[in-house]
Design a protein around this motif. Sequence first.
Motif, PDB file in Angstrom:
ATOM      1  N   ILE A  96       1.195  -1.514   0.191  1.00 37.04           N
ATOM      2  CA  ILE A  96      -0.273  -0.220  -0.548  1.00 37.04           C
ATOM      3  C   ILE A  96       0.966   0.980  -0.310  1.00 37.04           C
ATOM      4  O   ILE A  96       1.405   1.585   0.807  1.00 37.04           O
ATOM      5  CB  ILE A  96      -1.388  -0.183   1.478  1.00 37.04           C
ATOM      6  N   LYS A  97       0.449   2.005  -0.884  1.00 38.44           N
ATOM      7  CA  LYS A  97       1.505   3.567  -0.815  1.00 38.44           C
ATOM      8  C   LYS A  97       0.198   4.420  -1.188  1.00 38.44           C
ATOM      9  O   LYS A  97      -0.572   4.306  -1.667  1.00 38.44           O
ATOM     10  CB  LYS A  97       2.186   3.818  -2.381  1.00 38.44           C
ATOM     11  N   VAL A  98       0.154   5.227   0.197  1.00 37.12           N
ATOM     12  CA  VAL A  98      -0.752   6.758  -0.175  1.00 37.12           C
ATOM     13  C   VAL A  98       0.033   7.913   0.215  1.00 37.12           C
ATOM     14  O   VAL A  98       0.650   7.724   0.157  1.00 37.12           O
ATOM     15  CB  VAL A  98      -1.190   6.397   1.839  1.00 37.12           C
ATOM     16  N   ILE A  99      -0.769   8.616  -0.652  1.00 34.04           N
ATOM     17  CA  ILE A  99      -0.532   9.999  -0.660  1.00 34.04           C
ATOM     18  C   ILE A  99      -1.457  10.655   0.346  1.00 34.04           C
ATOM     19  O   ILE A  99      -3.071  10.837   0.060  1.00 34.04           O
ATOM     20  CB  ILE A  99      -0.807  11.536  -2.003  1.00 34.04           C
ATOM     21  N   ASN A 100      -1.381  11.057   1.709  1.00 39.91           N
ATOM     22  CA  ASN A 100      -2.011  12.179   2.083  1.00 39.91           C
ATOM     23  C   ASN A 100      -2.179  13.336   2.198  1.00 39.91           C
ATOM     24  O   ASN A 100      -0.635  13.428   2.027  1.00 39.91           O
ATOM     25  CB  ASN A 100      -1.266  11.340   4.027  1.00 39.91           C
ATOM     26  N   MET A 101      -3.254  14.508   2.144  1.00 36.62           N
ATOM     27  CA  MET A 101      -3.347  15.481   1.500  1.00 36.62           C
ATOM     28  C   MET A 101      -4.557  15.590   3.107  1.00 36.62           C
ATOM     29  O   MET A 101      -5.595  15.258   3.112  1.00 36.62           O
ATOM     30  CB  MET A 101      -4.172  16.177   0.206  1.00 36.62           C
ATOM     31  N   GLY A 102      -3.893  16.933   3.782  1.00 36.15           N
ATOM     32  CA  GLY A 102      -4.475  17.447   4.886  1.00 36.15           C
ATOM     33  C   GLY A 102      -3.726  16.807   6.312  1.00 36.15           C
ATOM     34  O   GLY A 102      -2.561  17.797   6.903  1.00 36.15           O
ATOM     35  N   LEU A 103      -4.562  16.330   7.179  1.00 37.11           N
ATOM     36  CA  LEU A 103      -4.507  16.433   8.430  1.00 37.11           C
ATOM     37  C   LEU A 103      -3.028  15.332   8.757  1.00 37.11           C
ATOM     38  O   LEU A 103      -2.757  13.768   7.954  1.00 37.11           O
ATOM     39  CB  LEU A 103      -5.199  15.202   9.355  1.00 37.11           C
ATOM     40  N   VAL A 104      -1.551  15.969   9.202  1.00 34.79           N
ATOM     41  CA  VAL A 104      -0.862  15.117   9.330  1.00 34.79           C
ATOM     42  C   VAL A 104      -0.738  14.041  10.181  1.00 34.79           C
ATOM     43  O   VAL A 104      -0.533  13.097   9.608  1.00 34.79           O
ATOM     44  CB  VAL A 104       0.222  16.340   9.713  1.00 34.79           C
ATOM     45  N   SER A 105      -1.862  14.097  11.513  1.00 33.90           N
ATOM     46  CA  SER A 105      -1.895  12.809  11.679  1.00 33.90           C
ATOM     47  C   SER A 105      -2.401  11.848  11.378  1.00 33.90           C
ATOM     48  O   SER A 105      -1.654  10.377  11.978  1.00 33.90           O
ATOM     49  CB  SER A 105      -2.885  13.036  13.555  1.00 33.90           C
ATOM     50  N   PHE A 106      -3.257  11.607  10.732  1.00 32.94           N
ATOM     51  CA  PHE A 106      -3.634  10.368   9.447  1.00 32.94           C
ATOM     52  C   PHE A 106      -2.069   9.792   8.757  1.00 32.94           C
ATOM     53  O   PHE A 106      -2.113   8.723   9.105  1.00 32.94           O
ATOM     54  CB  PHE A 106      -4.760  10.788   8.519  1.00 32.94           C
ATOM     55  N   ALA A 107      -1.489  10.628   8.743  1.00 35.47           N
ATOM     56  CA  ALA A 107      -0.264  10.648   8.009  1.00 35.47           C
ATOM     57  C   ALA A 107       0.999   9.016   9.298  1.00 35.47           C
ATOM     58  O   ALA A 107       1.902   8.141   8.527  1.00 35.47           O
ATOM     59  CB  ALA A 107       0.398  11.371   7.460  1.00 35.47           C
ATOM     60  N   LYS A 108       1.411  10.224  10.021  1.00 37.45           N
ATOM     61  CA  LYS A 108       1.565   9.825  11.155  1.00 37.45           C
ATOM     62  C   LYS A 108       1.377   8.158  11.291  1.00 37.45           C
ATOM     63  O   LYS A 108       1.877   6.974  11.926  1.00 37.45           O
ATOM     64  CB  LYS A 108       1.613  10.655  11.989  1.00 37.45           C
ATOM     65  N   ASP A 109      -0.112   8.216  11.764  1.00 38.33           N
ATOM     66  CA  ASP A 109      -0.663   6.791  11.773  1.00 38.33           C
ATOM     67  C   ASP A 109      -0.314   5.729  10.716  1.00 38.33           C
ATOM     68  O   ASP A 109       0.212   4.603  11.859  1.00 38.33           O
ATOM     69  CB  ASP A 109      -2.164   6.677  12.320  1.00 38.33           C
ATOM     70  N   LEU A 110      -0.623   5.873   9.718  1.00 37.58           N
ATOM     71  CA  LEU A 110       0.009   5.070   8.650  1.00 37.58           C
ATOM     72  C   LEU A 110       1.203   4.833   8.570  1.00 37.58           C
ATOM     73  O   LEU A 110       2.057   3.821   9.127  1.00 37.58           O
ATOM     74  CB  LEU A 110      -0.253   5.632   7.050  1.00 37.58           C
ATOM     75  N   LYS A 111       2.470   5.888   9.001  1.00 36.71           N
ATOM     76  CA  LYS A 111       3.743   5.626   9.429  1.00 36.71           C
ATOM     77  C   LYS A 111       4.169   4.699  10.595  1.00 36.71           C
ATOM     78  O   LYS A 111       5.083   3.536  10.237  1.00 36.71           O
ATOM     79  CB  LYS A 111       4.578   6.933   8.890  1.00 36.71           C
ATOM     80  N   GLU A 112       3.231   4.359  11.549  1.00 37.49           N
ATOM     81  CA  GLU A 112       3.679   3.660  12.689  1.00 37.49           C
ATOM     82  C   GLU A 112       2.812   2.803  12.674  1.00 37.49           C
ATOM     83  O   GLU A 112       3.616   1.864  12.803  1.00 37.49           O
ATOM     84  CB  GLU A 112       2.548   4.504  13.845  1.00 37.49           C
ATOM     85  N   GLN A 113       1.719   2.049  11.512  1.00 38.38           N
ATOM     86  CA  GLN A 113       2.257   0.767  10.829  1.00 38.38           C
ATOM     87  C   GLN A 113       2.433   0.526   9.224  1.00 38.38           C
ATOM     88  O   GLN A 113       2.450  -0.987   9.670  1.00 38.38           O
ATOM     89  CB  GLN A 113       0.554   0.865  10.028  1.00 38.38           C
ATOM     90  N   LYS A 114       4.113   1.455   9.663  1.00 36.59           N
ATOM     91  CA  LYS A 114       4.721   0.963   8.346  1.00 36.59           C
ATOM     92  C   LYS A 114       4.265   0.828   6.908  1.00 36.59           C
ATOM     93  O   LYS A 114       5.007   0.271   6.175  1.00 36.59           O
ATOM     94  CB  LYS A 114       5.500  -0.567   8.981  1.00 36.59           C
TER      95      LYS A 114
END
Length: 58
Positions: free
Chosen positions: A12-30
Amino acid sequence: MGKINELFASDIKVINMGLVSFAKDLKEQKINVIHVDWKPPAGGNQKMASLLAKLKGK
């Protein structure tokens, strides 16, 4: 269903726009994520966005 199964079989590869907390949560899940610090023009205020568009000539 074949195409959907292929999607979940790959990384899975994600481009997150807006909420940085969403990106942080994804990074924590590798999960591979790129965060784009984006906000709507004029903070989402449609009247102000319209005025800005007029100034830009759009």
